[in-house]
Write an enzyme that holds these catalytic residues in place. Structure first.
Site, PDB file in Angstrom:
ATOM      1  N   ASP A  10       0.847  -1.187   0.000  1.00  0.00           N
ATOM      2  CA  ASP A  10       0.000   0.000   0.000  1.00  0.00           C
ATOM      3  C   ASP A  10       0.886   1.243   0.000  1.00  0.00           C
ATOM      4  OD1 ASP A  10       0.988   0.044   2.587  1.00  0.00           O
ATOM      5  OD2 ASP A  10      -0.867  -0.690   3.483  1.00  0.00           O
ATOM      6  N   ASP A  64       1.062   4.947   1.695  1.00  0.00           N
ATOM      7  CA  ASP A  64       0.566   5.898   2.686  1.00  0.00           C
ATOM      8  C   ASP A  64       1.109   7.288   2.366  1.00  0.00           C
ATOM      9  OD1 ASP A  64      -0.728   3.853   4.007  1.00  0.00           O
ATOM     10  OD2 ASP A  64       0.951   3.452   5.366  1.00  0.00           O
ATOM     11  N   ASP A  71       8.661   5.175  14.954  1.00  0.00           N
ATOM     12  CA  ASP A  71       9.353   4.206  15.802  1.00  0.00           C
ATOM     13  C   ASP A  71      10.742   3.852  15.291  1.00  0.00           C
ATOM     14  OD1 ASP A  71       8.362   2.975  13.567  1.00  0.00           O
ATOM     15  OD2 ASP A  71       7.086   1.548  14.640  1.00  0.00           O
TER      16      ASP A  71
END
Length: 550
Positions: free
Chosen positions: A58, A60, A140
């Site tokens: 995908d 983003d 992260d």
């Protein structure tokens, strides 16, 4: 309060990324946002996968536009979702493809101010907008914080992610202990990326994962369950769960599996890991099992070992007891939990073999039979068990055509009915003995060992001789012997049955030739004097005996 820092990013332009690797709808989305004056980039895993030569699953998009501004930019296909933090979903191709557009965020400020003694760093609110730099710093891992601008064809790196992608290593952005305490689920994400990408985890990150692993109990159970399922569906469950075992996180999120691995011997642990390896092979072949089968690869061996240690209880009872609390610990839906208990509790039935006692019966029609058989097939692959038994069970579960038997041949004709009940096919081995006893009582023959009194019986009564069997003026001849008299009695019974059949056929023919009911009778008036009263009906029915209907 966090100090506002300005980091000079590393910019690579041209990026060297081929345009055909990019999604056309995602490129047009970025172009429209930039055309409206908003900063927008590809971000996260899609940039990382393109640099690694992988096909992104995908794309983003991160932008400076607020969710409502994205909605005004795409009024026809934009949907705003989320409660804690609003996201914009852009629907394409009739809703079959969704692009996620998020606004730049920053790390939220702690309520403790400058109180450095407050060690509770768990993030419960993450709803503060920021800049592209702040959005990169709040992520992260470094390999997930890269931006790509398809309009100007450039890669923007604020955290050193390009170097870590080149070195194939997992590092956190900032102090790993603080990052994991902010969100302990990042421990599971580190294991996922290490297994999926084949990256090594830096030693400081490994130490922080082991130190913060107990904090996983404080994480939201639905998030933990979703990450576990992603590990199982990713095709690299073996490497990821072994890493979680090494840092002590597996026993925290799955206490049953942790105790099983601690108490089992080496051979049993090897079967467990090979079962995950078989699952990875199934996923790589293009088949992703259902949720109960995915979780069954983790729990079927613990249930098997516990059931072997408790022979007085059925495996289904053991599975019900061991897996009953997953609705609280992992928030597993009740339907998936019921299927998981069922398929783990019936694994022992598949090992029965196809011998004389093989009776699939209703078990093959169980709604969870296919999932249980799929889990058993993975177990066979893990234990080097031949798959012939799986084929036998799968064939037993397939419905046979109506005109064919189970073996594909026409079914054998049923035994011909006989007039003598004693000649019916026996059900068991004692059928012949029952038939001999009936013959002795009837006097129809003397079997081996039959007493002599059974032969010297009185002649048959005259009532057994049919009148139509005797000619006019002639007396019936007595049978020459007892066997002959028995045969004569059999012929008489057959004649009576034929006569009754002819009577029934004649009655049916007469009924078919009866005139139709005249509906004009219903229109006739009835004299009230002719209508029977209730008392008269009671008097008439007093003398009748009530019979239970059949």
């Amino acid at each position: 309060m966090h100090a506002k820092l300005t980091i000079e990013p590393t910019v690579v332009s041209p990026s060297g990324i081929a345009p055909e690797l990019l999604d056309a709808d995602a490129v047009r989305t970025v172009q429209r946002l930039v055309g409206r004056g908003y900063e927008a980039y590809f971000v996260g895993g899609c940039v990382r996968d393109i640099l690694l030569g992988r096909q992104p699953k995908d794309f983003d998009i991160a932008t400076a536009a607020r969710p409502q501004q994205v909605k005004r930019t795409f009024p026809r296909n934009c949907r705003i979702i989320g409660r804690r933090f609003k996201l914009a979903h852009l629907h394409f191709d009739g809703g079959r493809k969704i692009l996620e557009v998020s606004t730049f965020r920053r790390t939220p400020e702690m309520n403790g101010g400058d109180d450095s003694d407050d060690e509770d760093l768990l993030i419960t609110q993450d709803n503060e907008f920021g800049t592209a730099e702040e959005d990169a710093l709040r992520r992260d891992f470094t390999v997930n914080a890269l931006f790509f601008d398809p309009v100007e064809d450039r890669i923007i790196d604020y955290v050193g992610g390009l170097q870590d992608v080149e070195e194939r290593v997992i590092r956190t952005i900032g102090d790993p202990v603080i990052r994991f305490r902010e969100d302990p689920v990042r421990i599971l994400r580190a294991a996922k990326f290490a297994g999926r990408l084949g990256f090594a985890v830096s030693p400081p990150v490994l130490e922080a994962m082991a130190q913060v692993a107990p904090d996983l109990r404080r994480s939201a159970p639905p998030r933990v369950l979703e990450e576990i399922l992603r590990l199982l569906r990713g095709g690299h469950a073996l490497d990821s769960f072994q890493l979680l075992r090494d840092v002590g996180a597996l026993g925290v999120i799955l206490p049953l599996v942790g105790r099983y691995l601690e108490q089992s011997d080496r051979d049993e642990r090897l079967v467990f890991w090979r079962l995950l390896e078989a699952l990875d092979g199934r996923v790589h072949s293009g088949v992703v099992p259902s949720t109960p089968v995915l979780l069954g690869t983790l729990f079927t061996r613990p249930v098997h070992v516990a059931a072997a240690a408790r022979p007085d209880e059925s495996p289904s009872t053991v599975a019900e007891e061991l897996l009953g609390d997953l609705t609280q610990t992992l928030r597993l839906p009740r339907r998936d939990l019921g299927a998981l208990k069922r398929i783990c509790g019936v694994q022992a039935r598949f090992a029965q073999g196809n011998g004389r006692r093989f009776r699939p019966g209703a078990f093959a029609r169980d709604p969870f039979f296919s999932a249980a058989l799929e889990l058993y097939e993975l177990t066979c692959l893990a234990t080097d068990t031949p798959l012939e038994q799986v084929a036998v069970w799968r064939q037993a579960a397939e419905p046979a055509p109506a005109h064919e038997g189970a073996g594909g041949e026409s079914p054998a004709p049923a035994a011909a009915a006989t007039d003598d009940p004693a000649e019916e096919q026996p059900r068991g081995g004692s059928g012949r003995r029952r038939r001999r006893r009936r013959r002795r009582r009837r006097g129809g023959g003397s079997g081996e060992g039959a007493p002599q009194a059974a032969v010297e019986t009185a002649p048959a009564p005259a009532a057994q001789v049919e009148p139509e069997a005797v000619e006019d003026g002639a007396a019936p001849e007595a049978p020459a012997s007892e066997p002959a008299r028995a045969r004569e009695g059999g012929r008489a019974r057959r004649k009576r049955r034929r006569a009754r059949g002819q009577e029934r056929e004649a009655a049916a023919a007469a009924a078919s030739e009866a005139p139709a009911f005249d509906r004009s009778i219903l229109a006739q008036e009835i004299d009230p004097k002719d209508v029977p009263t209730f008392g008269a009906l009671v008097e008439v029915g007093k003398g009748r005996k009530w019979r239970r209907p059949p």
